[in-house]
Design a protein around this motif. Structure first.
Motif, PDB file in Angstrom:
ATOM      1  N   ARG A 188       6.478  -2.114  -6.775  1.00 45.82           N
ATOM      2  CA  ARG A 188       5.682  -0.985  -6.290  1.00 45.82           C
ATOM      3  C   ARG A 188       5.753  -0.907  -4.770  1.00 45.82           C
ATOM      4  O   ARG A 188       5.982  -1.919  -4.094  1.00 45.82           O
ATOM      5  N   LEU A 189       5.537   0.303  -4.261  1.00 45.42           N
ATOM      6  CA  LEU A 189       5.223   0.452  -2.841  1.00 45.42           C
ATOM      7  C   LEU A 189       3.730   0.161  -2.711  1.00 45.42           C
ATOM      8  O   LEU A 189       2.880   1.018  -2.947  1.00 45.42           O
ATOM      9  N   LEU A 225       0.327   0.875   4.452  1.00 43.06           N
ATOM     10  CA  LEU A 225      -0.628   1.078   5.536  1.00 43.06           C
ATOM     11  C   LEU A 225      -0.199   0.410   6.848  1.00 43.06           C
ATOM     12  O   LEU A 225      -0.647   0.810   7.916  1.00 43.06           O
ATOM     13  N   LYS A 226       0.658  -0.585   6.760  1.00 44.51           N
ATOM     14  CA  LYS A 226       1.154  -1.212   7.995  1.00 44.51           C
ATOM     15  C   LYS A 226       2.590  -0.798   8.320  1.00 44.51           C
ATOM     16  O   LYS A 226       3.200  -1.323   9.261  1.00 44.51           O
ATOM     17  N   TYR A 280       5.840   8.007   4.753  1.00 45.14           N
ATOM     18  CA  TYR A 280       5.642   8.051   3.310  1.00 45.14           C
ATOM     19  C   TYR A 280       4.690   9.182   2.949  1.00 45.14           C
ATOM     20  O   TYR A 280       3.892   9.660   3.776  1.00 45.14           O
ATOM     21  N   ARG A 281       4.789   9.605   1.695  1.00 45.90           N
ATOM     22  CA  ARG A 281       3.886  10.602   1.145  1.00 45.90           C
ATOM     23  C   ARG A 281       3.464  10.155  -0.244  1.00 45.90           C
ATOM     24  O   ARG A 281       4.278   9.630  -1.003  1.00 45.90           O
ATOM     25  N   THR A 282       2.194  10.389  -0.580  1.00 46.83           N
ATOM     26  CA  THR A 282       1.695  10.042  -1.901  1.00 46.83           C
ATOM     27  C   THR A 282       0.451  10.858  -2.189  1.00 46.83           C
ATOM     28  O   THR A 282       0.136  11.814  -1.461  1.00 46.83           O
ATOM     29  N   ALA A 283      -0.246  10.503  -3.270  1.00 51.81           N
ATOM     30  CA  ALA A 283      -1.480  11.181  -3.658  1.00 51.81           C
ATOM     31  C   ALA A 283      -2.622  10.174  -3.653  1.00 51.81           C
ATOM     32  O   ALA A 283      -2.429   9.015  -4.053  1.00 51.81           O
ATOM     33  N   ASP A 284      -3.803  10.598  -3.231  1.00 53.35           N
ATOM     34  CA  ASP A 284      -4.909   9.648  -3.108  1.00 53.35           C
ATOM     35  C   ASP A 284      -5.368   9.089  -4.451  1.00 53.35           C
ATOM     36  O   ASP A 284      -5.925   7.996  -4.523  1.00 53.35           O
TER      37      ASP A 284
END
Length: 500
Positions: free
Chosen positions: A267-268, A274-275, A302-306
């Protein structure tokens, strides 16, 4: 030059799969547990301390034809028998039982068989860079189950396997704007298509969607996620499996993949994302002062969903074109060791000069990043590309993967240096040196390596060149005892740089 298959010739896929899968497992057992006995002929003999049994193998870099001494005779071991022997030895050696790792070992062997079958009918890419990325049938040469794919059915993962010369379109999702989490430069994602009003584009790896589909079902149901079809282009999986490259767009994307590959679930992870900007910025600054013959392939953002931070994250990495020297061809370092059609390591007319050029490109950036900037690159074979000129001579090294980078003082200088020595010397240079010597008998690669490393004036270098041992990571014992995949543990190995 054609790929040199290190395994015994055979028309039987099962026998070839056994041989491929046995080599890294034997490497682990012989490095971490077995005790070598005085050489006595063409086969090397070891004692297994748990029960005192004798094991012998043919060859060194990729050991083959394992046999165990029982009832007064040497008895050959197929892969299944070897797994049983290793499991029994580890139970005796550690006092710990493990029911999962033997299953992974068997899964790794079965994956190799599926890959060999698929490759026989697949067309390799014309691009030598992609061929090098997709060449790793053995994979990590010191891991007990390097090709395990999480135990899932072959039909679930084979369409996405780099070793099978796969390529496929990405799934395009729309993620509702008020749920988007992103950092850094993700503009490359917006060029992949058109999102409906109120949404942002989010490409997804189709295998990951298969793996986490149930978890995302509520988001699709309430409209936080929508499906927008697939990309008009196909991307190629690289050696890292979850990292894909599309050469015409020079697009490199890294995804989460909820599968254990070698030591970790891929996984990412939130903690790493965050770092990411801090780490990548530090490495980029370090490489700005190193010089044009070394490059860092930065992780831009990076891009993702909360609501699914790790599950659907995608990371944008620098492409190759803006980092390569003019006219140079990048190749995966691990592919040079494994072998592929057109491998310049195998074809080098002057292997000594080729190796000296290789060392000049790889060693100085890694040492300078540590010494001058407190950056510990994870300089192992799969994180380094070697660019060669038209003659096949190394002219540039390109490093990647901010996720594996350590920064001082987040880790101590001693721990950082140990990690660098392991990834750069033990994992990387040792394997390339052995492959080169295998292709060019009579070459001793270590005097040149010692000279190149000795050019760098810092106390750690002096200690490295005089130490009798180097740190070797214990992947077999790490996995058997259930340690965290990121918790590297080392044992001392003979230092080939000593007096070279």
């Amino acid at each position: 030059m054609e790929r040199v298959d290190p395994m015994p010739p055979s028309d039987d896929v099962g026998q070839r799969a056994d041989a491929y899968a046995a080599a890294p497992l034997l490497n682990c057992l012989l490095r971490e547990v077995a005790q070598p006995l005085p050489e006595s002929g063409e086969r090397r003999v070891y004692r297994l301390p748990g029960g005192g049994r004798l094991l012998r193998v043919r060859g060194e870099r990729r050991p083959t034809e394992p046999e165990v001494h029982a009832d007064g005779v040497w008895q050959p071991l197929g892969h299944a028998d070897l797994v049983k022997l290793v499991a029994d030895e580890l139970r005796r050696h550690t006092g710990v039982s493990n029911d999962e790792l033997p299953i992974e070992m068997a899964d790794s062997r079965d994956a190799v068989a599926a890959l060999l079958t698929a490759r026989a009918g697949a067309t390799p890419p014309d691009d030598p860079y992609l061929r090098s990325e997709q060449s790793l049938i053995t994979g990590h040469p010191y891991h007990p189950a390097p090709k395990a794919r999480g135990g899932g059915p072959v039909t679930g993962w084979l369409p996405y396997a780099p070793e099978a010369h796969a390529r496929f379109p990405l799934v395009l999702l729309g993620v509702r704007e008020d749920t988007v989490v992103e950092e850094g430069d993700t503009s490359a994602l917006d060029a992949l298509g058109t999102a409906p009003p109120g949404y942002r584009l989010l490409p997804a790896h189709p295998w990951q969607l298969d793996l986490v589909g149930r978890e995302l079902a509520p988001a699709f149901a309430d409209g936080r996620l929508v499906r927008l079809g697939t990309t008009a282009f196909e991307a190629w999986p690289t050696a890292a499996i979850r990292t894909l490259y599309e050469p015409r767009r020079d697009l490199c994307l890294k995804f989460s993949l909820d599968v254990r590959i070698t030591n970790d679930i891929r996984r990412l992870w939130r903690r790493d994302l965050l770092k990411l900007r801090r780490t990548d910025t530090a490495v980029t600054r370090a490489f700005a002062g190193i010089g044009p013959s070394a490059a860092w392939l930065g992780d831009r953002g990076y891009r993702t969903a909360d609501f699914a931070f790790e599950e659907v994250a995608v990371l944008v990495r620098d492409g190759l074109r803006g980092r390569l020297l003019p006219g140079a061809t990048p190749l995966l370092a691990a592919g040079l060791a494994e072998g592929f059609h057109g491998n310049p390591l195998a074809a080098a007319a002057d292997p000594k000069a080729w190796w000296e050029a290789y060392l000049r490109q790889v060693v100085p950036p890694a040492v300078a990043a540590f010494a001058d900037h407190g950056v510990v690159l994870e300089a192992h074979l799969q994180n380094c590309l070697i660019a060669v000129d038209a003659s096949g001579t190394p002219v540039q090294a390109l490093f990647r993967d901010a996720e594996g980078v350590k920064l001082l003082p987040d880790v101590s200088p001693a721990a950082g240096w140990e990690r660098l020595v392991y990834t750069l010397v033990v994992n990387h240079l040792t394997e390339i040196a052995a492959a080169l010597a295998e292709h060019h008998p009579g070459l001793d690669p270590w005097p040149a390596a010692r000279r190149e490393i000795a050019r760098h004036r810092l106390p750690e270098i002096a200690a490295l060149l005089t130490s009798p041992t180097l740190p070797g990571k214990t992947n077999l014992l790490l996995r058997w005892t259930g340690a965290d995949g990121a918790d590297a543990r080392y044992l001392p190995l003979p230092n080939p740089l000593l007096g070279g």
